[in-house]
Each structure stands twice: as C-alpha cells, then as structure tokens.
Design a protein around this motif. Structure first.
Motif, PDB file in Angstrom:
ATOM      1  N   SER A 107      -4.514  23.218   4.675  1.00  0.00           N
ATOM      2  CA  SER A 107      -4.607  21.982   5.443  1.00  0.00           C
ATOM      3  C   SER A 107      -4.949  20.789   4.555  1.00  0.00           C
ATOM      4  N   GLY A 108      -4.482  20.803   3.318  1.00  0.00           N
ATOM      5  CA  GLY A 108      -4.750  19.710   2.383  1.00  0.00           C
ATOM      6  C   GLY A 108      -3.764  18.570   2.520  1.00  0.00           C
ATOM      7  N   ASN A 109      -3.909  17.607   1.642  1.00  0.00           N
ATOM      8  CA  ASN A 109      -3.057  16.429   1.659  1.00  0.00           C
ATOM      9  C   ASN A 109      -2.011  16.468   0.558  1.00  0.00           C
ATOM     10  N   VAL A 110      -0.945  15.740   0.797  1.00  0.00           N
ATOM     11  CA  VAL A 110       0.118  15.552  -0.180  1.00  0.00           C
ATOM     12  C   VAL A 110       0.391  14.053  -0.235  1.00  0.00           C
ATOM     13  N   THR A 111       0.599  13.537  -1.419  1.00  0.00           N
ATOM     14  CA  THR A 111       0.948  12.126  -1.570  1.00  0.00           C
ATOM     15  C   THR A 111       2.344  12.039  -2.155  1.00  0.00           C
ATOM     16  N   VAL A 112       3.183  11.210  -1.545  1.00  0.00           N
ATOM     17  CA  VAL A 112       4.552  11.019  -2.001  1.00  0.00           C
ATOM     18  C   VAL A 112       4.760   9.537  -2.267  1.00  0.00           C
ATOM     19  N   LEU A 113       5.188   9.216  -3.466  1.00  0.00           N
ATOM     20  CA  LEU A 113       5.583   7.848  -3.800  1.00  0.00           C
ATOM     21  C   LEU A 113       7.106   7.853  -3.828  1.00  0.00           C
ATOM     22  N   PHE A 114       7.694   7.001  -3.020  1.00  0.00           N
ATOM     23  CA  PHE A 114       9.154   6.964  -2.941  1.00  0.00           C
ATOM     24  C   PHE A 114       9.602   5.537  -2.737  1.00  0.00           C
ATOM     25  N   GLU A 115      10.894   5.350  -2.818  1.00  0.00           N
ATOM     26  CA  GLU A 115      11.444   4.043  -2.495  1.00  0.00           C
ATOM     27  C   GLU A 115      12.603   4.210  -1.543  1.00  0.00           C
ATOM     28  N   VAL A 116      12.821   3.182  -0.755  1.00  0.00           N
ATOM     29  CA  VAL A 116      14.022   3.090   0.047  1.00  0.00           C
ATOM     30  C   VAL A 116      14.905   2.125  -0.722  1.00  0.00           C
ATOM     31  N   THR A 117      16.058   2.610  -1.167  1.00  0.00           N
ATOM     32  CA  THR A 117      16.934   1.809  -2.021  1.00  0.00           C
ATOM     33  C   THR A 117      17.637   0.701  -1.239  1.00  0.00           C
ATOM     34  N   LYS A 118      18.331  -0.148  -1.963  1.00  0.00           N
ATOM     35  CA  LYS A 118      19.108  -1.228  -1.339  1.00  0.00           C
ATOM     36  C   LYS A 118      20.194  -0.668  -0.429  1.00  0.00           C
ATOM     37  N   GLU A 119      20.566   0.592  -0.660  1.00  0.00           N
ATOM     38  CA  GLU A 119      21.584   1.253   0.161  1.00  0.00           C
ATOM     39  C   GLU A 119      20.964   1.987   1.344  1.00  0.00           C
ATOM     40  N   GLY A 120      19.627   1.983   1.432  1.00  0.00           N
ATOM     41  CA  GLY A 120      18.946   2.656   2.541  1.00  0.00           C
ATOM     42  C   GLY A 120      18.702   4.135   2.313  1.00  0.00           C
TER      43      GLY A 120
END
Length: 143
Positions: free
Chosen positions: A75-88
């Motif tokens: 039941s731990g945490n996860v961190t995600v760094l992402f981007e939504v590109t110009k194309e979606g």
C-alpha cells in the motif's frame, strides 16, 4: 582572463539560464489544461481537477499490481513524472517506486492512456510536465 572575456562568459551564462527557463512551460502558465474526452464540457476552472480525476480512474482500472507486492498487500506510493506532449500523448519521464516490476507496470499503464487534447499556451498546443503521486494498491481495480 581579461575583463572583456569575463564579462562575455557572465553574459553567456546568464542568457543560457534565461533561455532554458523560458523554454519550458509551467502548468501555471497554460491557458488550457490537457483535456481528456470526459472533460471536454468542463469549465476552465475545473479542467485540472477533471484531468487528475480521469487519470486516477484510468490508473485504478488498469494497474495490475505485481504478484510479489500483491502477496504482501502493498500500500505504498509511486511517483510518476510525465509530460503531455503537443500532440496530446503521454510520455513517462521518470517513475519512483519500491520495486522494478511496479515501475514497469506503472509505465505500461501510462503508455496505454489515450491521446488527449494538449494544453495550450498563447493559443497553440504546448507540452507540460506533470507529476503524479499517490498510487495505492488497495485502491486499484485489479491485483
């Protein structure tokens, strides 16, 4: 080093910092948040909230906890760094999780996200970096 050369390097270094700072658009600078289909009729003020709720629901329904973690009732945490590109499109930049299999599973889920309407800045499509934290296994749809 002469005074002129030193001034040149200081100016060059300063300009490099300013240019790199301007190259990335911050979430607070966008005029329209990325939009999932389910959020198309939501007011501008509610777009970020709708985006995050829709993302949470997608992850909850699609994340399959690796067997070793499911056995331990993880039941731990996860961190995600992402981007939504110009194309979606969603592009995962970094995943922080307790287990390599969990990192791969979270990446798989994010890569399955549908193409959405990208954020806009000055009326043009723009990519934005987004951080997503707080995945809990007991909240997922499947183990």
């Amino acid at each position: 080093m002469t005074e002129t050369m030193r001034n040149f390097f200081v100016l060059f270094f300063t300009l490099s910092i300013v240019i790199s700072a301007k190259a990335q658009i911050l979430i607070s600078d966008v005029e329209q948040y990325p939009i999932f289909e389910a959020c198309e009729n939501v007011s501008l003020e509610q777009q970020e909230n709708c985006f995050r709720q829709t993302l949470n629901l997608f992850v909850k329904e699609n994340l399959q906890l690796p067997e070793i973690l499911a056995k331990d009732d993880y039941s731990g945490n996860v961190t995600v760094l992402f981007e939504v590109t110009k194309e979606g499109e969603f592009k995962v930049l970094y995943v922080d999780a307790i287990n390599e299999d969990l990192k791969q599973e979270v990446t798989r889920v994010f890569l399955e996200l549908p193409v959405i309407k990208p954020a806009t800045y000055n009326g043009k499509p723009a990519y934005i970096p987004v951080s997503y934290t707080h995945l809990r296994a007991h909240e997922t749809g499947r183990n």
